[in-house]
Design an enzyme around this catalytic site. Structure first.
Site, mmCIF file in Angstrom:
data_model
loop_
_atom_site.group_PDB
_atom_site.id
_atom_site.type_symbol
_atom_site.label_atom_id
_atom_site.label_comp_id
_atom_site.label_asym_id
_atom_site.label_seq_id
_atom_site.Cartn_x
_atom_site.Cartn_y
_atom_site.Cartn_z
ATOM 1 N N ARG A 98 6.461 -15.922 10.626
ATOM 2 C CA ARG A 98 5.647 -16.090 9.424
ATOM 3 C C ARG A 98 5.154 -17.538 9.315
ATOM 4 N NH1 ARG A 98 2.893 -13.211 5.563
ATOM 5 N NH2 ARG A 98 3.468 -13.703 3.417
ATOM 6 N N THR A 371 -4.272 -8.095 7.767
ATOM 7 C CA THR A 371 -3.073 -7.681 8.472
ATOM 8 C C THR A 371 -3.326 -6.519 9.424
ATOM 9 O OG1 THR A 371 -1.929 -8.286 6.477
ATOM 10 C CG2 THR A 371 -0.695 -6.918 8.006
ATOM 11 N N THR A 389 -0.666 -10.857 10.657
ATOM 12 C CA THR A 389 -1.686 -11.035 9.616
ATOM 13 C C THR A 389 -2.267 -12.437 9.574
ATOM 14 O OG1 THR A 389 -2.090 -10.714 7.248
ATOM 15 C CG2 THR A 389 0.015 -11.697 7.845
ATOM 16 N N ASN A 391 -3.618 -12.671 6.498
ATOM 17 C CA ASN A 391 -3.647 -12.318 5.072
ATOM 18 C C ASN A 391 -4.927 -11.596 4.708
ATOM 19 O OD1 ASN A 391 -2.550 -11.981 2.573
ATOM 20 N ND2 ASN A 391 -3.278 -13.926 1.768
ATOM 21 N N ASP A 413 -0.009 -15.985 -0.598
ATOM 22 C CA ASP A 413 1.155 -15.107 -0.786
ATOM 23 C C ASP A 413 2.282 -15.798 -1.562
ATOM 24 O OD1 ASP A 413 0.307 -12.705 0.191
ATOM 25 O OD2 ASP A 413 1.139 -12.955 2.185
ATOM 26 N N SER A 442 6.354 -11.986 1.768
ATOM 27 C CA SER A 442 5.433 -11.011 2.370
ATOM 28 C C SER A 442 5.791 -9.603 1.928
ATOM 29 C CB SER A 442 5.555 -11.119 3.886
ATOM 30 O OG SER A 442 4.838 -10.089 4.521
ATOM 31 N N GLY A 463 -2.153 -3.828 4.479
ATOM 32 C CA GLY A 463 -2.480 -3.326 3.146
ATOM 33 C C GLY A 463 -1.870 -4.119 2.010
HETATM 34 O O1 DON Z 1 2.290 -10.721 4.129
HETATM 35 C C1 DON Z 1 1.730 -10.015 3.321
HETATM 36 O O2 DON Z 1 2.300 -9.229 2.597
HETATM 37 C C2 DON Z 1 0.213 -10.081 3.232
HETATM 38 N N1 DON Z 1 -0.233 -11.359 3.692
HETATM 39 C C3 DON Z 1 -0.363 -8.949 4.019
HETATM 40 C C4 DON Z 1 -1.864 -8.926 3.979
HETATM 41 C C5 DON Z 1 -2.439 -7.635 4.353
HETATM 42 O O3 DON Z 1 -1.770 -6.676 4.601
HETATM 43 C C6 DON Z 1 -3.908 -7.574 4.310
HETATM 44 N N2 DON Z 1 -4.367 -6.302 4.759
HETATM 45 N N3 DON Z 1 -4.979 -5.513 4.186
#
Ligand code: DON
Length: 562
Positions: A98, A371, A389, A391, A413, A442, A463
């Site tokens: 991450r 992502t 991702t 993001n 985030d 996340s 998502g």
């Molecule tokens: O880490 C996370 O939860 C977010 N940055 C994920 C972003 C994501 O899934 C975008 N896609 N639609």
């Protein structure tokens, strides 16, 4: 069983059968190995690695890089991710690559003098960028578990970048949609400023050169070498705060997965700094006492139980969860049966619980202190589940033309201000406040499931906040509602995250009578804001050990196997 699979396939093809028996939609079936990812080019590169004798970890590294080339929307070397693995001998683990907050980051860096969140500061441009972890992740996986030389892992993506990638219809639409933001985030026009159309070929020579340098000099090229220097110069010229020291100090973390039982399934998922595993464990444990199979798929009662469990889990998420290297998380209690049974005591089928009446549960904290997902099973029986991702769609929209990739906007985030929603509407608390070198919370939920001590499924999705609930529904679709992997992935999805207090549903996918009934019970339904929920990619091990891929119809996702 092979025979049964053929019969199922026949059913799918046989039109006349449709009148009497609902066709069973089965995904790709393979005998030995499979890769399911967001792009055919990446699945092919991963699968070819397996064909050459590489293992799932070699394929992970190669697929991550291939997605960085073929799927700049979310695939990346400018972001980060999480991997869950299960080796053929049953050994399990988790890798956290991450992004981290830069050393110069502060708690209030996205607030104005009145203490209000400055719009777009944490989402667009250089200030939104967290220190990327993907390259460190790829090299860590290869170093620990890889079997092929690094040349075999990186070369296919260099070749792909030079040859170019054909634009799909969905990709052309996305580029067009985000172009105004590319102009906003970048001083100059970028590769994606052009009006790309379906079937055009985009070549990535700058990215090919970056990958070539990684091949020659290894991980340090990205964190301490010429690439690091050029990247830092670019970020700072664009007003960002990441320094060479930030890159040099970046490290990945091997972590112990979050595990729990649901009926006879052992679920192995991502621990903090993802909320994925803990929330999934909470929701599944809260719904386990109810007979979902009896209630039926997407029936009013199933939607009620799942929604109420989600509501309570997301309330806990916002209070308790953050980077475990910085905050104490009472995760054992949070996922314990007694705590979760207690959490559901206020639930009744007669009436929706109001989110305003739900807060985080009472757990004692001990003081001391856009992502993409891919699933891989190799011929040796090793499995990996990876969600990676930058993001948002194309991350911060800031594209480093010199190095050939988009930079993440993962800093969003973090909780910029307690109580203020981030781009996914998630409310964060002090546990997820910004601190230098901390990882932002996340929702990514790469997950592997065992049944009877054997590999059963590998699954995950993008998502944002809907990741957790999409993974949940896919598992339940297979386990409770007897769907094939492909059907489980394709089935319509819904989502509740405590706040806002509404059930988001994919439009035109749920029957009106059920929606009316839910509204009567006090649920607010939102069918407008989420045209799609998740893009799940999974692999299911069938009874006879054949593999079935589930590649989400919602994207260009593709399963390739042999
Ligand atoms: O880490 C996370 O939860 C977010 N940055 C994920 C972003 C994501 O899934 C975008 N896609 N639609």
């Amino acid at each position: 069983m092979k025979q049964l699979v053929s019969i199922l396939l026949l059913f799918t093809l046989c039109n006349s059968c449709k009148k009497t028996v609902a066709p069973i939609k089965t995904g790709l079936i393979a005998e030995h190995a499979m890769v399911v990812s967001a792009r055919v080019e990446a699945s092919k590169i991963g699968s070819d690695i397996l064909k050459k004798g590489g293992n799932a970890f070699d394929a992970m590294a190669a697929t991550q890089l291939a997605l960085a080339v073929a799927y700049p929307y979310a695939g990346n070397i400018g972001g980060g991710g999480f991997m869950i693995y299960r080796k053929s001998d049953g050994d399990i683990g988790a890798l956290d690559y991450r992004e981290k907050a830069p050393l110069a980051a502060t708690k209030s860096m996205y607030l104005d003098e009145k203490g209000e969140v400055i719009p777009e500061k944490s989402t667009i441009g250089a200030m939104a960028v967290g220190i990327p972890g993907s390259v460190a992740g790829i090299f860590a996986v290869h170093e620990k578990f890889g079997s092929l030389p690094i040349e075999a892992i990186i070369r296919p993506s260099i070749n792909l970048a030079l040859k170019g990638v054909i634009v799909t219809k969905k990709q052309a639409a996305k580029i067009k949609r985000y172009q105004p933001l590319f102009f906003k985030a970048n001083k100059d026009s970028i590769l994606f400023s052009k009006a790309w159309k379906e079937k055009d070929t985009i070549k990535y020579p700058a990215l090919a050169k970056t990958l070539e340098r990684l091949l020659i000099h290894g991980k340090d090229e990205f964190y301490k070498g010429e690439t690091a220097k050029r990247l830092v110069r670019f970020i700072q010229e664009n007003g960002g705060i990441i320094t060479e020291e930030d890159l040099a100090k970046y490290t990945v973390k091997w972590r112990k997965p979050t595990t729990f039982m649901y009926d006879d399934l052992k679920i192995i998922s991502m621990p903090p700094p993802s909320s994925g595993g803990v929330c999934l464990a909470q929701i599944m444990t809260m719904v386990e006492p109810y007979d979902l199979h009896e209630f039926g798929h997407n029936s009013v009662k199933s939607i009620q139980v799942i929604t109420e469990a989600e509501r309570r889990a997301f309330a806990d998420r916002s209070f308790y969860l953050g980077d475990p290297d910085f905050v104490n998380i009472p995760d054992d209690t949070l996922i314990s049966k007694s705590y979760l049974n207690d959490r559901m005591r206020t639930f009744s089928f007669e009436k929706a619980t109001l989110s305003s009446d739900v807060s985080h549960g009472n757990v004692q904290v001990v003081e001391s202190d856009e992502t993409t997902h891919y699933s891989i099973v190799d011929p040796f029986g090793n499995a990996v589940s990876v969600t990676t991702t930058i993001n948002g769609a194309y991350g911060s929209k800031l594209y480093c033309s010199d190095l050939g990739f988009f930079l993440n906007n993962e800093m969003d985030d973090f909780s910029s201000k307690p109580g203020a929603p981030n781009m996914f509407g998630l409310i964060g608390g002090i546990a997820n406040s910004i601190v230098p070198e901390k990882r932002m919370l996340s929702s990514m939920t790469p997950t592997i499931i065992e049944k009877n001590d054997k590999l059963f499924m590998t699954v995950g999705t993008p998502g944002g906040s809907t990741i957790i609930t999409s993974v949940l529904q896919t598992i339940l679709n297979v386990h409770e509602f007897n769907m094939t992997m492909q059907e489980a992935v394709n089935a319509p999805r819904f989502h509740h995250q405590w706040l806002p207090d509404e059930i988001r549903m994919e439009p035109n996918s749920f029957d009106n009578t059920s929606i009316l009934q839910l509204q009567k019970l006090g649920y607010s339904i939102n069918e407008k804001d989420s045209p799609i929920i998740g893009k799940v990619d999974g692999i299911l091990v069938l009874d006879d050990e054949l593999l079935e891929g589930g590649a989400d119809r919602r994207g260009d996702d593709t399963a390739i196997g042999f």
